[in-house]
Design a protein around this motif. Structure first.
Motif, PDB file in Angstrom:
ATOM      1  N   CYS A 100      29.560  43.306  44.048  1.00  0.00           N
ATOM      2  CA  CYS A 100      29.731  43.334  42.631  1.00  0.00           C
ATOM      3  C   CYS A 100      30.100  41.984  42.114  1.00  0.00           C
ATOM      4  O   CYS A 100      30.871  41.298  42.610  1.00  0.00           O
ATOM      5  N   CYS A 114      36.610  41.601  41.467  1.00  0.00           N
ATOM      6  CA  CYS A 114      36.289  42.843  42.522  1.00  0.00           C
ATOM      7  C   CYS A 114      35.665  42.203  43.563  1.00  0.00           C
ATOM      8  O   CYS A 114      36.104  42.281  44.663  1.00  0.00           O
ATOM      9  N   CYS A 140      29.683  50.142  39.907  1.00  0.00           N
ATOM     10  CA  CYS A 140      30.307  49.545  41.011  1.00  0.00           C
ATOM     11  C   CYS A 140      31.216  50.668  41.379  1.00  0.00           C
ATOM     12  O   CYS A 140      31.865  51.387  40.878  1.00  0.00           O
ATOM     13  N   CYS A 192      35.207  49.205  41.384  1.00  0.00           N
ATOM     14  CA  CYS A 192      35.819  49.147  40.034  1.00  0.00           C
ATOM     15  C   CYS A 192      35.275  49.957  38.733  1.00  0.00           C
ATOM     16  O   CYS A 192      35.677  49.907  37.665  1.00  0.00           O
TER      17      CYS A 192
HETATM   18 ZN   LIG Z   1      33.249  46.152  41.048  1.00  0.00          ZN
END
Ligand SMILES: [Zn+2]
Length: 154
Positions: A104, A109, A138, A141
């Motif tokens: 990510c 993150c 993702c 997140c």
């Molecule tokens: Zn993420």
């Protein structure tokens, strides 16, 4: 060239050939309809169904073939060709898949996870020069991001 690849290519060529013949046949039907003025007729549906059963000497091939035969055969060829192409494609994807380690790009993150990717897909996006994928969610997140490919392994 190994036997499996050869078989795949033969199947692919057969699928494309059937598909193209199907399109040509349906194109011929459309052209005949057009030629007979079906589309400018006030009652298109009945003009269409009447035209289906007319024998056109140029396409009858001496066997009394009518547009209805061309239509049915064209659709069947399209379907069979399409099914062969889809089946072949799935097989190729299963055979040529790699596991990619994705990351990510969000600074807070940077979550990494693995995902299977098609080799062809990677090649067509320009990997390894291009290393970002199209929009993904993702898993950590839950934001829509363009993940970076860290590594790939087969
Ligand atoms: Zn993420």
């Amino acid at each position: 060239m190994s036997m499996t690849i050869l078989k795949k290519k033969t199947g692919y060529a057969l699928g494309i050939t059937l598909f193209v013949i199907g399109i040509i046949m349906l194109g011929l039907v459309l052209w005949k309809f057009w030629d007979a003025g079906v589309f400018s007729s006030p009652d298109i549906l009945s003009a269409l169904s009447a035209e289906l059963w007319v024998v056109h000497t140029d396409i009858a091939l001496g066997m009394g073939l009518k547009l209805v035969h061309y239509s049915i055969l064209g659709v069947v060829l399209l379907l069979v060709g399409g099914i062969i192409l889809v089946a072949r494609r799935e097989k190729i994807q299963v055979v040529e898949e790699v596991t990619a380690l994705l990351e990510c790009p969000r600074a807070r993150c940077k979550h990494q996870w693995e995902e299977p990717l098609g080799k062809e897909q990677l090649k067509s996006m320009g990997y390894p020069q291009v290393r970002t994928l199209s929009r993904h969610k993702c898993p950590k997140c839950a934001k829509f991001i363009r993940p970076k490919i860290v590594t790939t392994r087969t």
